[in-house]
Design an enzyme around this catalytic site. Structure first.
Site, PDB file in Angstrom:
ATOM      1  N   LEU A  10      39.342  45.253  57.578  1.00  0.00           N
ATOM      2  CA  LEU A  10      39.096  43.897  58.064  1.00  0.00           C
ATOM      3  C   LEU A  10      39.510  42.934  56.960  1.00  0.00           C
ATOM      4  CD1 LEU A  10      35.520  44.185  59.671  1.00  0.00           C
ATOM      5  CD2 LEU A  10      37.722  44.195  60.874  1.00  0.00           C
ATOM      6  N   ASP A  11      39.887  41.719  57.340  1.00  0.00           N
ATOM      7  CA  ASP A  11      40.221  40.703  56.353  1.00  0.00           C
ATOM      8  C   ASP A  11      39.009  40.371  55.481  1.00  0.00           C
ATOM      9  OD1 ASP A  11      42.762  40.542  57.398  1.00  0.00           O
ATOM     10  OD2 ASP A  11      42.349  38.776  58.624  1.00  0.00           O
ATOM     11  N   TYR A  12      39.299  39.802  54.327  1.00  0.00           N
ATOM     12  CA  TYR A  12      38.286  39.436  53.336  1.00  0.00           C
ATOM     13  C   TYR A  12      37.153  38.609  53.947  1.00  0.00           C
ATOM     14  CZ  TYR A  12      36.474  36.923  49.187  1.00  0.00           C
ATOM     15  OH  TYR A  12      35.681  36.359  48.211  1.00  0.00           O
ATOM     16  N   ARG A  27      44.166  35.944  64.603  1.00  0.00           N
ATOM     17  CA  ARG A  27      44.319  34.606  64.032  1.00  0.00           C
ATOM     18  C   ARG A  27      45.666  33.986  64.413  1.00  0.00           C
ATOM     19  NH1 ARG A  27      43.165  35.940  57.868  1.00  0.00           N
ATOM     20  NH2 ARG A  27      43.304  33.657  57.633  1.00  0.00           N
TER      21      ARG A  27
END
Length: 298
Positions: free
Chosen positions: A135-137, A236
């Site tokens: 997962l992204d930060y 996104r």
């Protein structure tokens, strides 16, 4: 399939005839791995080493070395870990926002993988840390870790074929009034002018997302997203391309006073247990920062 773990081995009770080679292949083991198991005599049938062409018969006890020793890739960090599911083979945790799944610099130890390593150490598990997806930060939610090296190729394969099903909640800017399921099928590529961004491009890799409005509030909509491919920043980029950018997304939108990160949460994970074939469905509800904006009951 009946099995018993006795670290570092697993013993399977065979229910129908199958060759040892085909047994290994159904778990998508590489030729190299199968060769090493044979070379090191790391499997047994009824406590005896036999040829890989041997047919396993109903009732046979097939023992395989299935766990690896800790390679110390991720030094332990002893911190809180929100465990959603755990058995002898698999660990699923709820990743908080503002932490990487793995360190972006080998000298750092401030990642989720380091915290999982700390948990393994406290539990006395001498196994390597292996995440199956990322997962992204800034994104919170469910992350799957594999504790058993024997099943990792199968989980990797299931992720590639989308047999590991993932769903997300996101808060987007803009009001989506219908409750229909919408498709976004637009290829995604790296942005040549910004090394951190992705973009819609006809020369990019195939990317497919579906989304559906769950709730609206003023000019915001809570949506449910399903990934049918796994491109970087897919949700996104796709939502921004439909003029519904994620709230608080500094890269594809703008900062927000309502939340200090992109409003994205991996809330659902569904997969088939590698041995029992049981369908496992895990839910991790919205974190507080997203609840404060939209609906506290989700």
């Amino acid at each position: 399939m009946q099995y018993k773990v006795h670290y570092p081995y697993i013993t399977f009770t065979i229910h129908s005839p199958i060759s040892i080679q085909d047994f290994f292949k159904q778990f998508h083991l590489s030729r190299k791995t199968i060769h090493l198991l044979k070379q090191n005599k790391d499997y047994r049938v009824n406590k005896r080493f036999v040829s890989e062409n041997t047919i396993l018969l109903k009732g046979d006890q097939f023992t395989v070395k299935a766990f690896q020793k800790d390679d110390e890739m991720y030094p332990p960090l002893f911190d809180d870990l929100d465990i959603i599911y755990e058995d002898e083979l698999i660990l699923v945790v709820n990743k908080p926002s503002f932490i990487n799944v793995y360190p972006d610099d080998p000298t750092k130890i401030n990642s989720l993988s380091n915290i999982v390593s700390g948990y393994y150490h406290m539990q006395g598990y001498h196994i390597p840390v292996r995440y199956i997806h990322r997962l992204d930060y800034e994104t919170s939610g469910l992350v799957l870790f594999c504790k058993c090296a024997f099943i990792q190729p199968l989980l990797d394969y299931q992720l590639s074929t989308k047999d590991i099903h993932r769903e997300y909640y996101a808060i987007v800017e803009g009001k989506i009034n219908d409750k229909k399921e919408h498709d976004i099928d637009k290829p995604i590529a790296r942005d040549r002018h910004h090394n951190q961004k992705m973009r819609i491009s006809s020369t990019g890799k195939n990317a497919h997302t579906t989304y559906k409005a769950i709730q609206t509030k003023k000019n915001l909509t809570l949506i449910k997203c399903v990934l049918h491919t796994g491109r970087k920043h897919q949700i996104r980029v796709h939502m921004a391309s439909h003029n519904y950018p994620l709230l608080g997304d500094n890269l594809y939108n703008k900062p927000s006073s309502l939340i200090n990160r992109q409003a994205l949460h991996a809330y659902k994970l569904q997969f088939e247990h590698p041995f029992t074939k049981e369908k496992i469905t895990l839910i991790c509800h919205l974190p507080q920062d997203m609840k404060n904006i939209i609906d506290p009951h989700l």
